[in-house]
Write a protein that holds these residues in place. Sequence first.
Motif, PDB file in Angstrom:
ATOM      1  N   ALA A 156      47.236  32.787  37.328  1.00  0.00           N
ATOM      2  CA  ALA A 156      46.057  32.736  38.194  1.00  0.00           C
ATOM      3  C   ALA A 156      45.161  33.934  37.935  1.00  0.00           C
ATOM      4  O   ALA A 156      45.627  35.026  37.611  1.00  0.00           O
ATOM      5  N   HIS A 157      43.856  33.713  38.093  1.00  0.00           N
ATOM      6  CA  HIS A 157      42.889  34.794  37.978  1.00  0.00           C
ATOM      7  C   HIS A 157      42.340  35.091  39.377  1.00  0.00           C
ATOM      8  O   HIS A 157      43.081  35.068  40.344  1.00  0.00           O
ATOM      9  N   ASP A 158      41.063  35.328  39.475  1.00  0.00           N
ATOM     10  CA  ASP A 158      40.472  35.738  40.736  1.00  0.00           C
ATOM     11  C   ASP A 158      40.318  34.550  41.683  1.00  0.00           C
ATOM     12  O   ASP A 158      39.637  33.580  41.373  1.00  0.00           O
ATOM     13  N   GLY A 159      40.940  34.660  42.865  1.00  0.00           N
ATOM     14  CA  GLY A 159      40.902  33.558  43.817  1.00  0.00           C
ATOM     15  C   GLY A 159      39.507  33.204  44.279  1.00  0.00           C
ATOM     16  O   GLY A 159      39.191  32.028  44.463  1.00  0.00           O
ATOM     17  N   VAL A 160      38.652  34.200  44.478  1.00  0.00           N
ATOM     18  CA  VAL A 160      37.314  33.891  44.973  1.00  0.00           C
ATOM     19  C   VAL A 160      36.516  33.114  43.926  1.00  0.00           C
ATOM     20  O   VAL A 160      35.676  32.267  44.261  1.00  0.00           O
ATOM     21  N   GLY A 161      36.790  33.367  42.637  1.00  0.00           N
ATOM     22  CA  GLY A 161      36.147  32.578  41.592  1.00  0.00           C
ATOM     23  C   GLY A 161      36.604  31.129  41.636  1.00  0.00           C
ATOM     24  O   GLY A 161      35.808  30.198  41.454  1.00  0.00           O
TER      25      GLY A 161
END
Length: 354
Positions: free
Chosen positions: A321-326
């Motif tokens: 996973a990367h940035d949740g907001v993205g």
Amino acid sequence: MSVDHALPEPQDTVVLRPATTLVLGGDLGGTSTRIVIADHDGNVVGRGAAAGGNPTSHPASAAANFGQAIRQALTGLDPALALDPTTVKAAVIGAAGGSALSKPEVAAQFDAAWSGAGLVCTPRYIGDLEVAFASGTPEADGAVLIAGTGSAAGLVRDHRLVRTADGHGWLLGDDGSGFWLGREALRSLLRALDLGEPIGGLGEAVVQAVLPDRQEGGVAEREGYDLLRDDLIRTVNSRPPVLLAELARTVVAAYDQNDKTAHALVKRAAELLTETVSRLRTTSDNGPLVLAGSVAGESSPVGRLLRQSIRDHFHGEVLTAHDGVGGATWLALGALDPALATRDNHTRLVAPPA
């Protein structure tokens, strides 16, 4: 959900035409609240941040932080450029502890923060499993596992969570999580003290972490073991239970020092997390599995063993996973128009900087 990757910084400030349609993504975590506003091409045109926004622990301050981050994002990347809130036509907000928003009194506080910022569209609140999956892949179907302080897995179909496993909380589950590692480290120490056995390197490190003011050195007398045991039990039970998760770092440090007990705990944590995934997936499933959270991270020994175990047991790609907001912002694009949920837009909003 908060995963330690920052959104790529835009190369230039995006200048919007007055009629530009925008979407909003949010990530309400325990330690931070982050908001991103993007245009239909996946360009970030506004972002805001504030302190923790978990609606479960402190709903009033979480709602206030939510409103603060929204207002900051609406100022745009250029402070002189204020974005029109009415041009935000779709919004997806990922919330740790999002079930608290089902309580009318909590929902009312978040609704007030939303409308107070001038926003008129209806936001969709989703859990951190859905956000984590979207932050790791643009695929519509697959599975996701979060292992941080707690642990939970989810099955995703058409970008929506359809089943979960674990996520039962520290008292009933969260097997293989940071909390589990910390609790098991302390339990192994207490067993050694009960038996009057040497406590080893991990045990010494746990004593230092829990009782930092205690004099260093081994414990030789049976009476000393009893006193140490009592000090540990009393101190741990006087603190919020979730703080045991802080001992996960102690386990990892001992693992790096080749401590035998730490190696056994790390191995067992990876096995338990694999078992959690197996409640949702079969060996024939070939969709991607997205891993999120510090314990499941690529730099974590649990994460490394977990990745190998997953590849041994299941088909399909294992992704991080990367940035949740993205991920939430990309889902908002899809909510506005499914045709906007493209791989290119996903890369712009989610992929970490090179």
